[in-house]
Each structure stands twice: as C-alpha cells, then as structure tokens.
Scaffold this motif. Structure first.
Motif, PDB file in Angstrom:
ATOM      1  N   THR A 346      -0.296 -44.645  42.428  1.00  0.00           N
ATOM      2  CA  THR A 346      -1.094 -43.200  41.683  1.00  0.00           C
ATOM      3  C   THR A 346      -0.935 -44.183  40.901  1.00  0.00           C
ATOM      4  O   THR A 346      -0.091 -44.674  39.652  1.00  0.00           O
ATOM      5  CB  THR A 346       0.478 -42.291  41.270  1.00  0.00           C
ATOM      6  N   LEU A 347      -2.615 -43.584  40.056  1.00  0.00           N
ATOM      7  CA  LEU A 347      -3.051 -43.716  38.683  1.00  0.00           C
ATOM      8  C   LEU A 347      -3.142 -43.064  37.621  1.00  0.00           C
ATOM      9  O   LEU A 347      -3.393 -41.993  38.289  1.00  0.00           O
ATOM     10  CB  LEU A 347      -4.250 -44.334  38.435  1.00  0.00           C
ATOM     11  N   THR A 348      -1.974 -43.245  36.430  1.00  0.00           N
ATOM     12  CA  THR A 348      -1.579 -41.862  35.382  1.00  0.00           C
ATOM     13  C   THR A 348      -2.360 -42.019  34.274  1.00  0.00           C
ATOM     14  O   THR A 348      -2.149 -43.820  33.702  1.00  0.00           O
ATOM     15  CB  THR A 348       0.000 -42.150  35.880  1.00  0.00           C
ATOM     16  N   ILE A 349      -2.982 -41.594  33.922  1.00  0.00           N
ATOM     17  CA  ILE A 349      -3.941 -41.680  32.530  1.00  0.00           C
ATOM     18  C   ILE A 349      -2.954 -40.425  31.159  1.00  0.00           C
ATOM     19  O   ILE A 349      -3.099 -39.955  31.673  1.00  0.00           O
ATOM     20  CB  ILE A 349      -5.360 -41.423  32.872  1.00  0.00           C
ATOM     21  N   THR A 350      -2.502 -40.950  30.867  1.00  0.00           N
ATOM     22  CA  THR A 350      -1.770 -40.544  29.774  1.00  0.00           C
ATOM     23  C   THR A 350      -3.197 -39.975  28.021  1.00  0.00           C
ATOM     24  O   THR A 350      -3.197 -41.652  27.673  1.00  0.00           O
ATOM     25  CB  THR A 350      -0.579 -40.355  28.808  1.00  0.00           C
ATOM     26  N   LEU A 351      -3.300 -39.301  28.214  1.00  0.00           N
ATOM     27  CA  LEU A 351      -4.429 -38.686  26.893  1.00  0.00           C
ATOM     28  C   LEU A 351      -3.896 -39.105  24.954  1.00  0.00           C
ATOM     29  O   LEU A 351      -2.418 -38.813  25.271  1.00  0.00           O
ATOM     30  CB  LEU A 351      -4.609 -37.142  26.440  1.00  0.00           C
ATOM     31  N   PRO A 352      -4.404 -39.826  24.522  1.00  0.00           N
ATOM     32  CA  PRO A 352      -3.354 -40.055  22.953  1.00  0.00           C
ATOM     33  C   PRO A 352      -3.106 -38.536  22.637  1.00  0.00           C
ATOM     34  O   PRO A 352      -4.210 -37.383  23.044  1.00  0.00           O
ATOM     35  CB  PRO A 352      -4.925 -40.974  22.456  1.00  0.00           C
TER      36      PRO A 352
END
Length: 420
Positions: A346-352
């Motif tokens: 799973t590629l997880t992208i956290t937004l600033p």
C-alpha cells in the motif's frame, strides 16, 4: 500538540472496556475540560445576529463544530470527543453569576424562551447585562486519550491548553479532572449506527437531512468513478453493477466486493482496476467537497504509481452543484519515476497540514453552493492516479485493488453517508 497524520479510527462497541497497549500495557485516560467563550452577547459567541436567532439547530451546529475543532487539533477521532453540557456566566459590575449546567436545548431556551422555568431564569440572567457587561459560555467536554503514556500523548500543560483555546476560539481551556483508571468504560464514545437513507443523488438541490458544517471519514472509498455509459457512476446508483466491468474503475467504488486475495499474494484480480491503455490513469470523484489527510493505494500486482493529482470541487457534473472547475488543485501530491511499493503493498500519501486544509475554520454562513474562497483552495472534487506504462507482458500490468481516503467532507448533503 500532536502533528496531524490521519489517525486510524478507534472502533468501540457497547460494553467494551478499554485496555489499549503501546508495548507496555498502558491504559486509556479520560480528560474532562471546560472551554470558556466570552462576548458581549450569547448570540455573538454562537455566531448569529441576536439572541432571538438562537435555535436548537444553531446550538447543535455550534456544539458539533466545537467537537470537530477539538478532534482536529488534538488529532483524536471525533468519537473520542464528547460535549457534556453548557453553562452561562453573566459578568456585570464585577459580579459573576453562573447558571446550572445546560443541555444544547436548554441553552437555546435560555436565549429565546420565556415559557419554561429554566428558560425564563436563564433568559432573565442574560437580559441583566448593562454597560461593560460580558457573557461567558462555558462548554464542558470529555476527551479520551488511548495512549496516555506514549510520546504522542495529549499536551494539557499550560502552554498546550493555551494552544487548544486558540484553536477553539475560546478565551481559555481548563482541565477539571483526569481519570487514568485501567477500566474506563467507553461505550458512550461509540458513534451511533447510521440510519437508512434515500439515495444521495435524489437529495441534490434539497436542504440537507441534518445540516452540518463538516463530517469526518476514515479509510473511505471514493463515491464515484467513470462508468460505461456516462461520465460518473456513484456507489449508490441502482445500476452500479450493470455499469461495472471486470478490471474497470468502478471496482474502486464498489462497496460490497470481496477481497482479491485472502493471503499476501500478487496477481490479476477481476474485482480491481488494471490499466490496459494509455494514459494509464484512473479518476475517482467526490460528490461533496472534501479535504484530505491521507490517500492509500493498494496495489496487488506490479506496483507502478507514477503520479497522484488532485482536482478541485466539483470535478464533474453533479446535479444541484455548481459547474465543474477545470485544471488541477495545486502541484502533484506524488510524482516519482519509480514506485518502490512492495507487492502486494500500500502506497500511503500524507498531505501536509497546510495542503490538507483540515485546520481551517468552516464558516457557518457557507454552503456547497457558496463555498468560502478560503476553502476552495483545499476542497477536493477528485483524484487522478497515473501509472507508468506497463511492459508488454499482460502479467506485468499494475493492478490496484482499492484506494481509500481519510479526511472530512465540507457542508455534506447527508452526513450519515460518512459514518458507514
């Protein structure tokens, strides 16, 4: 305070006892706090024109906003913040008088009703203000911390409380007490089960079922994706399964599908999305404007996400909504030549924090039709995921099983849609 990084929702059921472990068996801590709000009138605190405009709906909306602001700032799930009661304190000529604890209904009655004993008494108290008088509204609430001994513990020192007060728009916040016992019964934190509702598409253009400024969601699938016969098909459309085909985008919207694999396995899956033609991209749509904290992309074959971009809301034609906006919402969130996600993985992208917009105040006066300009900068209407071109061999094509989002919906048409 904790940094914002999309915490997983804590699932609590009636009668369960909390016994959370962070490696050494620490217990939950229950904080009871009071936030003090001050203004020349109660109406000014609640954000309406005058006391006659205060209704139960106004008070409930203000109460919900307070809980949501506390949840966002402390980065704890919304169901771990419970507003307990209100009290009104009249300050005049150096004298303070405090009313008994009030419910949200009592608070509305205190300002607008003279027909009940409690309402009449509180109303007289509010009307006794003179020159230089000040009304204080005290909101008492509980916050459940499930990891009080970890490094991410809540900061309720003097400086921490000052920061929390600033985030809530309060004059001050105080801690009344802390329960650190190992057996805190937390059934009252459990969110109520969603009630049956009509299809959301049928509600477009009508007043919201239960007006709310925003509603949080966790690990939610996108509501819509392109169909075979039209621009977008929503997950609750009656013809979803007729529009859906194996390997197509609607598999990323389909709520009731079974998992591709029961063990960590890579390979093709008919209930997933697989890019078979250029530009090797998929677009997922949101029916309400949303602000995102995280995007998680589950790949079960040949991980190759190249770019993830946001679209402004609305990104597609939606009945009852403004006309679609063109272009992208800021720069790409993810733009890499090589995806190093393991398979399956799973590629997880956290937004600033600033990019997500979750710390922004949602004005009471706004709506989807009149989305405040400050919120337009972060209101997402869709997400575009683009893959690198696959090798010739079909077995090497990228397969995405699901894409899940954490964040909040702004001015949701039906907030129960986000409690599923």
């Amino acid at each position: 305070m904790r940094s914002i990084c999309a915490p997983a929702l804590l699932l609590l059921t009636l009668g369960w006892t909390l016994s959370f472990a962070n490696g050494q068996g620490s217990s939950a801590a229950l904080y009871n706090l009071t936030a003090r709000f001050e203004g020349p009138t109660l109406a000014s605190i609640l954000g309406v024109s005058d006391d006659s405009a205060i209704t139960r709906t106004v008070v409930t909306a203000w109460q919900d906003k307070l809980a949501q602001q506390a949840s966002t700032f402390l980065t704890v799930p919304l169901n771990q913040v419970v507003i307990r009661s209100f009290a009104i304190e009249q300050q005049a000529v150096g004298v303070r008088r405090r009313s008994r604890a009030l419910s949200s209904l009592d608070l509305a009655l205190a300002a607008v009703s003279g027909s009940t004993r409690s309402g009449s008494s509180s109303r007289r108290q509010l009307q006794q203000s003179g020159d230089g008088a000040m009304v204080a509204l005290l909101a008492t609430f509980d916050v459940l911390d499930t990891q009080p001994d970890s490094q991410a513990t809540l900061d309720f020192t003097r400086s921490g409380l000052a920061e929390l007060a600033a985030a809530l728009g309060a004059a001050s916040v105080t801690v009344n007490g802390v329960d650190r016992s190992a057996g805190v019964i937390a059934s009252f934190f459990a969110p109520p089960p969603p009630s049956p509702r009509p299809g959301a598409s049928a509600l477009r253009g009508q007043p919201p079922l239960a007006p709310k400024l925003f509603a949080y969601f966790d690990s939610m699938l996108a509501p819509g994706a392109p169909g075979r016969s039209r621009e977008v098909v929503w997950y609750d459309d009656s013809d979803l399964l007729k529009e859906r085909l194996d390997g197509t985008p609607l598999n990323l919207v389909w709520r009731n599908k079974s998992a591709c694999f029961t063990r960590p396995t890579c390979g093709a899956c008919s209930r997933a999305w697989g890019a078979t033609a250029a530009p090797y991209s998929v677009t997922l749509y949101f029916r309400d404007p949303v602000q995102l904290a995280t995007i998680a992309i589950r790949q079960v074959n040949a991980p190759a996400v190249k770019m993830v971009q946001l679209l402004p809301w609305p990104a597609v034609n939606i009945t009852g909504a403004p006309a679609p906006r063109s272009g992208f919402l800021g720069t790409p969130l993810f733009n890499e030549a090589t995806d190093i996600t393991p398979c399956p993985g799973t590629l997880t992208i956290t937004l600033p924090r600033k990019r997500s917009g979750l710390a922004e105040v949602v004005p009471v006066a706004g709506s989807q039709a009149e989305l405040p300009r400050a919120l337009q900068r972060t209101a997402v209407g869709g997400v575009v995921i683009t893959l690198s071109a696959p090798p010739t061999a079909a077995s090497q094509r990228t397969v995405v099983e699901w894409v899940r989002f954490t964040g909040r919906a702004l001015y949701p048409l039906d907030s129960s849609e986000y409690s599923m």
